[in-house]
Structures are given as structure tokens and as C-alpha cells.
Design a protein around this motif. Structure first.
Motif, short mmCIF file in Angstrom:
data_model
loop_
_atom_site.label_atom_id
_atom_site.label_comp_id
_atom_site.label_asym_id
_atom_site.label_seq_id
_atom_site.Cartn_x
_atom_site.Cartn_y
_atom_site.Cartn_z
N SER A 43 0.85 -1.19 0.00
CA SER A 43 0.00 0.00 0.00
C SER A 43 0.88 1.23 0.00
O SER A 43 2.09 1.17 0.26
N GLY A 44 0.27 2.38 -0.27
CA GLY A 44 1.05 3.61 -0.29
C GLY A 44 0.18 4.83 -0.09
O GLY A 44 -1.05 4.79 -0.23
N ASP A 45 0.83 5.93 0.26
CA ASP A 45 0.20 7.24 0.31
C ASP A 45 1.17 8.21 -0.35
O ASP A 45 2.20 7.77 -0.89
N PRO A 46 0.91 9.49 -0.37
CA PRO A 46 1.83 10.41 -1.06
C PRO A 46 3.27 10.40 -0.55
O PRO A 46 4.19 10.80 -1.26
N LYS A 47 3.50 9.89 0.67
CA LYS A 47 4.84 9.95 1.26
C LYS A 47 5.52 8.58 1.40
O LYS A 47 6.74 8.49 1.34
N HIS A 48 4.75 7.52 1.59
CA HIS A 48 5.35 6.24 1.98
C HIS A 48 4.73 5.07 1.20
O HIS A 48 3.63 5.18 0.65
#
Length: 540
Positions: free
Chosen positions: A489-494
Motif C-alpha cells: 500500500s502507499g500514500d503520497p509519502k510512503h
């Protein structure tokens, strides 16, 4: 320090691998990355062979490269043509590059059976083709195709081919192990014999990896005086591949003292390797020396204990020199040293006799005996660590869930998930559809949780992998086998990876999804705490 010129042929020879296909845009991106790395030559392709290569040479002139020279590749002129009216040679000139490489036959069996011409005529092809190109380029290289096989069967003829290439004023004679069957001792012996016959010739090496010897053969050739090494990033190439520049360059530069890349550029090697595999849409080879994810990974407790004291005990170079990093893995082989090292990475400085360490180690071994694997799923391990230490909140509890699959004639399957989630004292009961059961379950969980935790809207699923465990028990084999699910999974930072294990693929997916959501919430809490502490300190 002695210098070796690095000649990259990923965009030409590398694309002959059965799984590698580059568009013009892909080739431009890779060429820019190779230029950033600092290789001396980038072989863009064979202009006469296909429209993609022809377009590449037109496009690449719009880009200002800092380190590399673009090279066009082709063959000696056709038997039925003369050099000045051969379409292949004309296309090389039309490419507008300053460096051209042509190959010629040097094994007599190829001259007779592939070209269907005489040995004398082939010598003329080599000399005349090079002489025609010589005034039109700044550098001219001759690839002596099948040189080593030819040398072993007809030494006099292969040497005659090299002499004709010198008469054609080639700058470098590149000796090719095209079939990849030559051994290092043969490479050394043959190059020494060539140097006796042609003491002033500049030699290069082009090795294929059919005997798993391309890297060794290339390095030995350099030790014997070769000034140019041809190869590809990650060893991509036809059949078993070409000589892998990701191994050749650091061996030459770090072990043997040759200058291959501009100063400090060696640290870009790992990122270049990953970039090329991404553009090629191929998984990176984790156990690749120097640049692989596992190249400096330590799993056994004894190893970890030693590298904590001195990395040299189990690492032949500092991983940072090639842009890689040391990794400590977690498994049923793990000892207290692994746990202490990983805990320190997450900010916990524990003693080896700390009860928490013993509890975590026991928990880890129990879970891995069930099939859980934390080597890749470090987010799940970080949650486990913090839960054992009492540092992770219970953000939600999934009371129950149900997933339904419906298939009607001539219609796509419909997946629907219903969940009951408890957040604090509130119970959320909701449902959602999705493209497949895992997506439906993911959508239902988010629908229930996002009003409590808006930050979950930032995250998205990147990758989903399922592995089936084989079993000696026939009742638990085949479709009844356990499965391990890894979700990235991911988000804008990680980006993070979580794991789930069960006989039921939906349940394994549920576990990994829950961990992924919990990890996002946990990291969000940590970021808020860090921000609050920073603001408080600035207030003082």
C-alpha cells in the motif's frame, strides 16, 4: 588509475531478451539514466532493423547528454552490395551519431553457411565497410562476432579478420564470445595470443552468459589489457543474457582499481538497476550481487550479531558505495540480535535480556511456523513490535464480515462485501461492491472507517501477491493449501507491505488489509506526535 570504457548495449542487445520490449520513449528514458550513471557509450540500436530504433536516433538528438556518446550498430555490407550503396551502412551514417559499431563474421563456419560466401570475400566485407565509414565518424568499433569459437577452430582466419579490421582503421577490436561458451582460462590464453600477433591493437570484450561466466570473462579480458567492456544493465540479453554491467563495474572499480564511472557516480548503480527493470516492466532480481535487495541482507542470528559489531564480517564492500543498503531480516532463523537491530531502527533501544525481546522472539517464531513471513512485510512486523511493547492503539475492531460473489450469464462477476466494524463505542455496519472480493472488502472497510479517520482517503493499494504453500498432507494440498497474501500500500509519502496467512484467501487478504489500514493510522499518529513535539519545543 587505469581507465576502462564502459559500453552499454541494454537498448540494443538487451532488448533481444524474450521479456524485454522498449518503446522509443522507454529508450530515451533509459538513455538519460545511463548518461546520468556515467557510462561512456550507449548503443541505441540498429537503425536499419526496425522503426523503433530509427525513431530513437531521430529523437535522442534533442537531448543534451553529459557523459555518454550515442552509438549506432550495424553489420558489414551485404555480399551482393558494395559499401557505398549498402542500405545498412547508409542508415548508420543517416543516424547522425559520432560513434558507429559494426559486426563482422570471424568464424569460418558462419562465413560459409550463414553468409554463403568465401573466406576471402568476407575479409573484403570487413575492410571495405570500415573504410567507407571511417571518414564519417569520430570513433569506429569492430565487433568480431563469434571470435573465440572461431579462434579455437581456425586461429589463422580469425586473426586475418582482425588484421583486416585494423586495415579498415577500426579504433577498437571487440572480441565477442557470442555463444557464451568460452571459459575464463580460454579467454586469458586467447587474448594473450591476440596481443602477440597484434601488439598495438586496442581490444574490447563482449561476452554472453550462457555458461554463467560473462562477468568473469569480461573482468579477465580487462586484466589482460581490454580497454572497452560491453554489457547490459541487469545482464539483459538474448538466451541467458549478456555480461552484467551491475557486477562488472563495481568489481573493476572497487576491487581492481580501474576507473569506470565519474567520481562518486558508482552510488547511482543500484537506482539505475531498479530504474531499468521498472521501465522494462520486469521484477528486479533480489539476489543480484551488489545492487539486489538481498545483496546485503542478513537473516541468521549469528550473522546479524557479527555485522552489528563490524559489517565487514559478512559484507565484502560497504553497500552505500553502490547505492544499496544493509538489511536485517526476520524469520524463524532470527535470534535476539535481529530483534534488537530492528527495534533500534524503530527507535527502541532494548536490552537482549529484556522480557519484551524474549516475548517478541517467541511470538515471531510461532507466527512464522504458521506461514507468516516478515522478511518483506516489515509494516506488519513494526505493528507487531509496537503491539508487544504496548505502543500501538486499537483503532478499530472488525466484528464480522461477509463476501458474496455473483455471476450471471454474459455478465462480469459481481463482488459485494458487508462488514461490521467497532470504533470506540460505535458499531458501523456497511457494505460495498468492488472489482473482485478483496477490492470489495477493502472498499467496505474504508467506507466504515473514513469518517472516523479521514487520513485513510490518502492511501491506496499498489500491489497484491498470493503464494500457495505446498503440503505433504494430501488433505491440505492443492486448492486446500494455505496461502500467504502480501499487500503493498502507499500514500503520497510512503509505501509499506503487510502480510496475512490462512487456508482461505479472503481471510488472508483481510488480515493483510487490516494491518495495512492499522499501519497507516499508526504512522499518522506518529507524525502528529512528532509535529506536536516540534511545535512545543519551538514554543520554548
Amino acid at each position: 588509475m587505469k581507465t576502462v570504457k564502459i559500453y552499454d548495449t541494454t537498448l540494443r542487445d538487451g532488448t533481444q531478451a524474450e521479456d524485454v520490449n522498449f518503446s522509443v520513449e522507454d529508450k530515451i528514458r533509459v538513455a538519460q539514466k545511463l548518461d546520468e550513471l556515467g557510462v561512456h557509450y550507449i548503443e541505441g540500436g540498429w537503425p536499419a532493423s526496425n522503426p523503433t530504433d530509427e525513431r530513437f536516433f531521430k529523437e535522442i538528438h534533442h537531448y543534451a547528454l553529459k557523459n555518454a556518446k550515442i552509438t549506432a550498430f550495424g553489420s558489414t555490407h551485404a555480399v551482393s552490395k558494395n559499401a557505398d550503396n549498402d542500405p545498412n551502412l547508409k542508415s548508420l551514417i543517416a543516424s547522425g551519431v559520432d560513434v558507429i559499431t559494426i559486426f563482422g563474421k570471424t568464424w569460418d563456419i558462419h562465413v560459409k553457411e550463414a553468409l554463403k560466401t568465401t573466406l576471402e570475400k568476407n575479409l573484403e566485407l570487413i575492410k571495405n565497410s570500415l573504410l567507407f565509414l571511417r571518414p564519417k565518424v569520430k570513433e569506429l568499433f569492430f565487433d568480431a562476432e563469434h571470435f573465440f569459437d572461431g579462434f579455437k577452430e581456425n586461429k589463422e582466419y580469425t586473426l586475418a579478420c582482425l588484421k583486416k579490421a585494423l586495415e579498415g582503421k577500426a579504433d577498437v577490436l571487440v572480441l565477442c564470445d557470442t555463444n557464451g561458451g568460452t571459459t575464463p582460462s580460454e579467454i586469458r590464453q586467447i587474448i594473450r595470443e591476440v596481443k602477440k600477433e597484434l601488439p598495438h591493437a586496442n581490444l574490447g570484450i563482449h561476452a554472453h552468459n550462457d555458461s554463467e561466466l560473462a562477468v568473469a570473462n569480461s573482468i579477465i579480458a580487462v586484466e589482460e589489457g581490454a580497454i572497452q567492456v560491453q554489457g547490459t544493465i541487469n545482464g539483459y540479453g538474448e538466451r541467458c543474457g549478456n555480461a552484467n554491467l551491475c557486477s562488472i563495474i563495481p568489481n573493476l572499480q572497487l576491487k581492481l582499481g580501474y576507473a569506470c564511472l565519474p567520481e562518486d557516480n558508482l552510488r547511482l548503480l543500484t537506482s539505475t538497476s531498479l530504474f531499468v527493470s521498472e521501465v522494462a516492466n520486469l521484477p528486479s532480481f533480489h539476489r543480484q550481487p551488489f545492487v539486489g535487495k538481498s545483496a546485503f541482507a542478513h537473516k541468521g542470528g549469528v550473522h546479524v550479531s557479527a555485522v552489528r559489531k563490524n559489517p565487514r564480517t559478512y559484507e565484502h564492500i560497504k553497500p552505500e558505495l553502490v547505492g544499496n543498503k544493509q538489511r536485517i531480516l526476520l524469520s524463524d532463523l532470527a535470534g535476539q540480535s535481529n530483534i534488537l537491530f530492528k527495534a533500534r531502527q524503530y527507535g527502541f533501544h532494548l536490552d537482549k535480556n529484556d522480557p519484551f525481546v524474549l516475548e517478541l522472539l517467541a511470538k515471531l517464531k510461532e507466527l512464522e511456523s504458521q506461514g507468516y513471513e516478515y522478511t518483506a512485510a516489515e509494516a506488519s512486523f513494526e505493528l507487531l513490535l509496537n503491539r508487544v511493547l504496548g505502543r500501538a492503539r486499537t483503532y478499530f475492531t472488525l466484528e464480522n464480515y461477509r463476501v458474496l460473489e455473483t455471476k450471471r450469464k454474459k455478465e462480469e462477476p459481481i463482488s459485494e462485501a458487508t462488514v461490521m466494524v467497532r470504533v470506540g463505542g460505535m458499531l458501523e455496519h456497511t457494505a460495498a461492491t468492488g472489482k473482485g472480493p478483496v477490492n470489495a472488502l477493502d472498499n467496505a472497510l474504508r467506507k466504515a472507517l473514513e469518517k472516523f479517520y479521514p487520513c485513510l482517503k490518502e492511501m491506496h493499494l499498489i500491489d497484491f501477491k498470493v503464494r500457495v504453500f505446498s503440503s505433504l498432507n494430501r488433505d491440505l494440498a492443492g486448492t486446500a493449501s494455505k496461502v500467504r497474501v502480501l499487500i503493498e500500500s502507499g500514500d503520497p509519502k510512503h509505501r509499506w507491505i503487510t502480510v496475512g496467512v490462512s487456508f482461505n484467501i479472503i481471510e488472508a487478504s483481510r488480515q493483510a488489509l487490516e494491518d495495512s489500514l492499522n499501519y497507516k493510522l499508526f504512522k499518522s499518529d506518529q507524525e502528529k506526535l512528532t509535529k506536536a513535539l516540534k511545535e512545543a519545543s519551538e514554543g520554548f
